[in-house]
Design a protein around this motif. Structure first.
Motif, PDB file in Angstrom:
ATOM      1  N   ASP A 129      44.024  42.253  33.197  1.00 11.36           N
ATOM      2  CA  ASP A 129      43.087  43.308  33.572  1.00 11.36           C
ATOM      3  C   ASP A 129      43.307  43.818  34.988  1.00 11.36           C
ATOM      4  O   ASP A 129      42.917  44.936  35.321  1.00 11.36           O
ATOM      5  CB  ASP A 129      41.659  42.779  33.433  1.00 11.36           C
ATOM      6  CG  ASP A 129      40.658  43.862  33.049  1.00 11.36           C
ATOM      7  OD1 ASP A 129      41.059  45.035  32.918  1.00 11.36           O
ATOM      8  OD2 ASP A 129      39.476  43.534  32.867  1.00 11.36           O
ATOM      9  N   THR A 130      43.918  42.987  35.844  1.00  5.26           N
ATOM     10  CA  THR A 130      44.083  43.378  37.245  1.00  5.26           C
ATOM     11  C   THR A 130      45.536  43.568  37.659  1.00  5.26           C
ATOM     12  O   THR A 130      45.798  44.219  38.675  1.00  5.26           O
ATOM     13  CB  THR A 130      43.466  42.322  38.182  1.00  5.26           C
ATOM     14  OG1 THR A 130      44.214  41.094  38.065  1.00  5.26           O
ATOM     15  CG2 THR A 130      42.008  42.055  37.828  1.00  5.26           C
ATOM     16  N   GLU A 156      30.025  45.065  41.248  1.00  9.86           N
ATOM     17  CA  GLU A 156      31.050  46.101  41.121  1.00  9.86           C
ATOM     18  C   GLU A 156      32.128  45.730  40.105  1.00  9.86           C
ATOM     19  O   GLU A 156      32.988  46.557  39.782  1.00  9.86           O
ATOM     20  CB  GLU A 156      31.711  46.348  42.485  1.00  9.86           C
ATOM     21  CG  GLU A 156      30.777  46.914  43.543  1.00  9.86           C
ATOM     22  CD  GLU A 156      30.424  48.361  43.280  1.00  9.86           C
ATOM     23  OE1 GLU A 156      31.198  49.052  42.589  1.00  9.86           O
ATOM     24  OE2 GLU A 156      29.358  48.794  43.748  1.00  9.86           O
ATOM     25  N   ASN A 157      32.110  44.489  39.602  1.00 16.10           N
ATOM     26  CA  ASN A 157      33.189  43.983  38.730  1.00 16.10           C
ATOM     27  C   ASN A 157      34.544  44.112  39.427  1.00 16.10           C
ATOM     28  O   ASN A 157      35.473  44.758  38.929  1.00 16.10           O
ATOM     29  CB  ASN A 157      33.212  44.693  37.375  1.00 16.10           C
ATOM     30  CG  ASN A 157      32.212  44.106  36.396  1.00 16.10           C
ATOM     31  OD1 ASN A 157      31.445  43.218  36.739  1.00 16.10           O
ATOM     32  ND2 ASN A 157      32.219  44.610  35.177  1.00 16.10           N
ATOM     33  N   THR A 158      34.652  43.486  40.585  1.00 11.35           N
ATOM     34  CA  THR A 158      35.894  43.532  41.356  1.00 11.35           C
ATOM     35  C   THR A 158      36.173  42.154  41.949  1.00 11.35           C
ATOM     36  O   THR A 158      35.273  41.316  42.097  1.00 11.35           O
ATOM     37  CB  THR A 158      35.826  44.552  42.518  1.00 11.35           C
ATOM     38  OG1 THR A 158      34.755  44.192  43.393  1.00 11.35           O
ATOM     39  CG2 THR A 158      35.625  45.964  41.993  1.00 11.35           C
ATOM     40  N   ALA A 159      37.437  41.944  42.306  1.00  8.88           N
ATOM     41  CA  ALA A 159      37.854  40.747  43.044  1.00  8.88           C
ATOM     42  C   ALA A 159      38.603  41.206  44.285  1.00  8.88           C
ATOM     43  O   ALA A 159      39.400  42.147  44.223  1.00  8.88           O
ATOM     44  CB  ALA A 159      38.747  39.867  42.178  1.00  8.88           C
ATOM     45  N   ARG A 198      43.125  43.815  49.109  1.00 12.19           N
ATOM     46  CA  ARG A 198      42.838  44.975  48.275  1.00 12.19           C
ATOM     47  C   ARG A 198      41.811  44.584  47.222  1.00 12.19           C
ATOM     48  O   ARG A 198      41.627  43.401  46.919  1.00 12.19           O
ATOM     49  CB  ARG A 198      44.105  45.523  47.605  1.00 12.19           C
ATOM     50  CG  ARG A 198      44.648  44.689  46.467  1.00 12.19           C
ATOM     51  CD  ARG A 198      45.837  45.378  45.791  1.00 12.19           C
ATOM     52  NE  ARG A 198      46.260  44.682  44.576  1.00 12.19           N
ATOM     53  CZ  ARG A 198      47.000  43.590  44.558  1.00 12.19           C
ATOM     54  NH1 ARG A 198      47.432  43.074  45.699  1.00 12.19           N
ATOM     55  NH2 ARG A 198      47.324  43.013  43.418  1.00 12.19           N
ATOM     56  N   THR A 199      41.155  45.575  46.664  1.00 17.94           N
ATOM     57  CA  THR A 199      40.151  45.350  45.643  1.00 17.94           C
ATOM     58  C   THR A 199      40.781  45.503  44.268  1.00 17.94           C
ATOM     59  O   THR A 199      41.453  46.495  43.991  1.00 17.94           O
ATOM     60  CB  THR A 199      38.992  46.347  45.792  1.00 17.94           C
ATOM     61  OG1 THR A 199      38.416  46.203  47.089  1.00 17.94           O
ATOM     62  CG2 THR A 199      37.927  46.107  44.747  1.00 17.94           C
ATOM     63  N   ALA A 200      40.571  44.501  43.398  1.00 18.83           N
ATOM     64  CA  ALA A 200      41.106  44.528  42.039  1.00 18.83           C
ATOM     65  C   ALA A 200      39.936  44.622  41.047  1.00 18.83           C
ATOM     66  O   ALA A 200      39.217  43.644  40.854  1.00 18.83           O
ATOM     67  CB  ALA A 200      41.933  43.278  41.766  1.00 18.83           C
ATOM     68  N   PRO A 201      39.733  45.782  40.436  1.00 17.86           N
ATOM     69  CA  PRO A 201      38.642  45.924  39.461  1.00 17.86           C
ATOM     70  C   PRO A 201      38.977  45.216  38.150  1.00 17.86           C
ATOM     71  O   PRO A 201      40.145  45.050  37.796  1.00 17.86           O
ATOM     72  CB  PRO A 201      38.558  47.442  39.236  1.00 17.86           C
ATOM     73  CG  PRO A 201      39.430  48.068  40.276  1.00 17.86           C
ATOM     74  CD  PRO A 201      40.447  47.050  40.651  1.00 17.86           C
ATOM     75  N   PHE A 202      37.958  44.786  37.426  1.00 10.99           N
ATOM     76  CA  PHE A 202      38.159  44.226  36.096  1.00 10.99           C
ATOM     77  C   PHE A 202      37.072  44.734  35.158  1.00 10.99           C
ATOM     78  O   PHE A 202      36.019  45.215  35.583  1.00 10.99           O
ATOM     79  CB  PHE A 202      38.180  42.693  36.130  1.00 10.99           C
ATOM     80  CG  PHE A 202      37.022  42.044  36.837  1.00 10.99           C
ATOM     81  CD1 PHE A 202      35.794  41.871  36.197  1.00 10.99           C
ATOM     82  CD2 PHE A 202      37.150  41.591  38.143  1.00 10.99           C
ATOM     83  CE1 PHE A 202      34.724  41.270  36.846  1.00 10.99           C
ATOM     84  CE2 PHE A 202      36.087  40.978  38.803  1.00 10.99           C
ATOM     85  CZ  PHE A 202      34.874  40.816  38.154  1.00 10.99           C
ATOM     86  N   GLY A 203      37.339  44.641  33.846  1.00 10.58           N
ATOM     87  CA  GLY A 203      36.449  45.184  32.838  1.00 10.58           C
ATOM     88  C   GLY A 203      35.405  44.195  32.327  1.00 10.58           C
ATOM     89  O   GLY A 203      35.307  43.054  32.798  1.00 10.58           O
ATOM     90  N   ASP A 204      34.651  44.640  31.324  1.00 13.30           N
ATOM     91  CA  ASP A 204      33.526  43.852  30.829  1.00 13.30           C
ATOM     92  C   ASP A 204      33.956  42.544  30.174  1.00 13.30           C
ATOM     93  O   ASP A 204      33.304  41.514  30.353  1.00 13.30           O
ATOM     94  CB  ASP A 204      32.708  44.684  29.834  1.00 13.30           C
ATOM     95  CG  ASP A 204      31.949  45.811  30.523  1.00 13.30           C
ATOM     96  OD1 ASP A 204      31.707  45.694  31.743  1.00 13.30           O
ATOM     97  OD2 ASP A 204      31.614  46.801  29.856  1.00 13.30           O
ATOM     98  N   LYS A 205      35.048  42.564  29.365  1.00 19.52           N
ATOM     99  CA  LYS A 205      35.480  41.333  28.713  1.00 19.52           C
ATOM    100  C   LYS A 205      35.910  40.284  29.742  1.00 19.52           C
ATOM    101  O   LYS A 205      35.650  39.086  29.571  1.00 19.52           O
ATOM    102  CB  LYS A 205      36.620  41.620  27.733  1.00 19.52           C
ATOM    103  CG  LYS A 205      36.182  42.339  26.466  1.00 19.52           C
ATOM    104  CD  LYS A 205      37.331  42.462  25.477  1.00 19.52           C
ATOM    105  CE  LYS A 205      36.869  43.110  24.181  1.00 19.52           C
ATOM    106  NZ  LYS A 205      37.972  43.223  23.182  1.00 19.52           N
ATOM    107  N   THR A 206      36.566  40.743  30.801  1.00 21.07           N
ATOM    108  CA  THR A 206      36.961  39.818  31.861  1.00 21.07           C
ATOM    109  C   THR A 206      35.734  39.300  32.587  1.00 21.07           C
ATOM    110  O   THR A 206      35.655  38.112  32.933  1.00 21.07           O
ATOM    111  CB  THR A 206      37.919  40.512  32.843  1.00 21.07           C
ATOM    112  OG1 THR A 206      39.067  40.964  32.130  1.00 21.07           O
ATOM    113  CG2 THR A 206      38.358  39.566  33.948  1.00 21.07           C
TER     114      THR A 206
END
Length: 311
Positions: free
Chosen positions: A157-158, A177-180, A190-198
């Motif tokens: 996802d990332t 924010e659903n981010t790491a 840097r910011t790594a977004p991820f989705g709902d399943k993750t």
């Protein structure tokens, strides 16, 4: 062995390591440089060649690189890859550039030398069905199943590197924010977004993690194993074990990164956005990642465009 001459490469490599730390290079990067310099020093000693920096010549460096291009791998017996020789060349080139800048050597033996040629090896992008099989292998409610599912979903996802994922702490996750927040090459965050399943996979894992025996010893490390924080090597071992159990070809961490780049572009994602998400500064990286299936994307784009049908 007595004290080494201050101009000996074995002494100078430690000075080089200090310089790399001053430049804020990561420990993995520094260790890689020192390992490759060590290989060169071992070669010089084995062949009774000088290890004093001012006495090392272009011929010495050239013969070392040539030996790498012809030496068989100790495990497989096959020749070492040209890319392996290139990685050693680059490390030594930076080392001797430092020695020249410090005035330790009068001339750089790498002047007018060229990087060894290497055929382009395209990294295979794992097919979607293989990734689904891998996730299916991790299905379950025990700690390792929940952890490994979360790791694999974060990889896909990332598009993060193994070292970036291994370095994550729990506070780096932002579920609003659903981010790491990951630390990439050059210590650049840097910011790594991820989705709902993750997100769901991470939340399930964190609930299991809270009950893990090592959680009290390491309160911040995101990924825990039997010994505590998982390293990037631990992530690789997990993937090797899981892919074998799933009955699919082994998938190494960087293949997830290639899958991420390919899938992003195949779904119409913008190249500039991909560079930001992947932490790339050079557009050259766009050509490398997912290149093995670039023709697939081109054909899909052609089918969507239906150019001939417009006439």
């Amino acid at each position: 062995m007595g004290a080494l001459d201050l101009d000996d490469l074995r002494e100078l490599k430690d000075d080089f390591a200090t310089e790399l730390r001053r430049r804020n290079r990561s420990k993995i990067t520094i260790d890689g440089y020192l390992m490759r310099i060590g290989y060169f020093v071992d070669y010089l000693i084995e062949n009774e060649l000088p290890t004093l920096a001012p006495e090392v010549t272009r011929d010495h460096v050239g013969s070392f690189i040539e030996s790498l291009l012809t030496r068989p791998n100790k495990r497989s017996g096959k020749p070492l890859s040209p890319e392996y020789a290139r990685s050693n060349y680059r490390a030594l080139q930076q080392f001797f550039k430092y020695l020249a800048a410090e005035g330790i050597i009068a001339s750089d033996p790498f002047d007018k030398m060229t990087l060894p040629d290497a055929p382009e090896n395209l990294t295979a992008v794992p097919p979607d069905e293989a990734l689904r099989a891998l996730l299916a292998e991790c299905a379950g409610t025990d700690f390792e199943a929940l952890r490994d599912t979360a790791i694999i979903r974060m990889f896909t996802d990332t598009g993060c590197r193994a070292g970036e994922l291994a370095g994550l702490d729990i506070p780096d996750l932002d579920f609003a924010e659903n981010t790491a927040m990951v630390i990439g090459k050059g210590r650049r965050p840097r910011t790594a977004p991820f989705g709902d399943k993750t997100r769901v996979a991470l939340r399930k894992y964190l609930r299991a993690r809270a009950k893990h025996p090592k959680a009290k010893n390491d309160e911040t490390a995101l990924w825990l194993g039997r010994q505590g924080r998982m390293t990037d090597h631990g992530l690789r071992q997990m993937l090797e074990r899981r892919t074998t159990a799933a009955g699919i070809d082994h998938i190494h961490p960087h293949q997830f990164r290639h899958w991420f780049a390919h899938t992003w572009l195949a779904n119409g994602g913008q190249e500039q956005d991909l560079m930001m998400l992947a932490g790339w500064r050079s557009r050259q990286m766009l050509d490398r990642y997912g290149k093995s299936v670039a023709d697939e994307r081109a054909k899909a784009a052609h089918r969507r465009a239906r150019l001939g049908d417009k006439l």
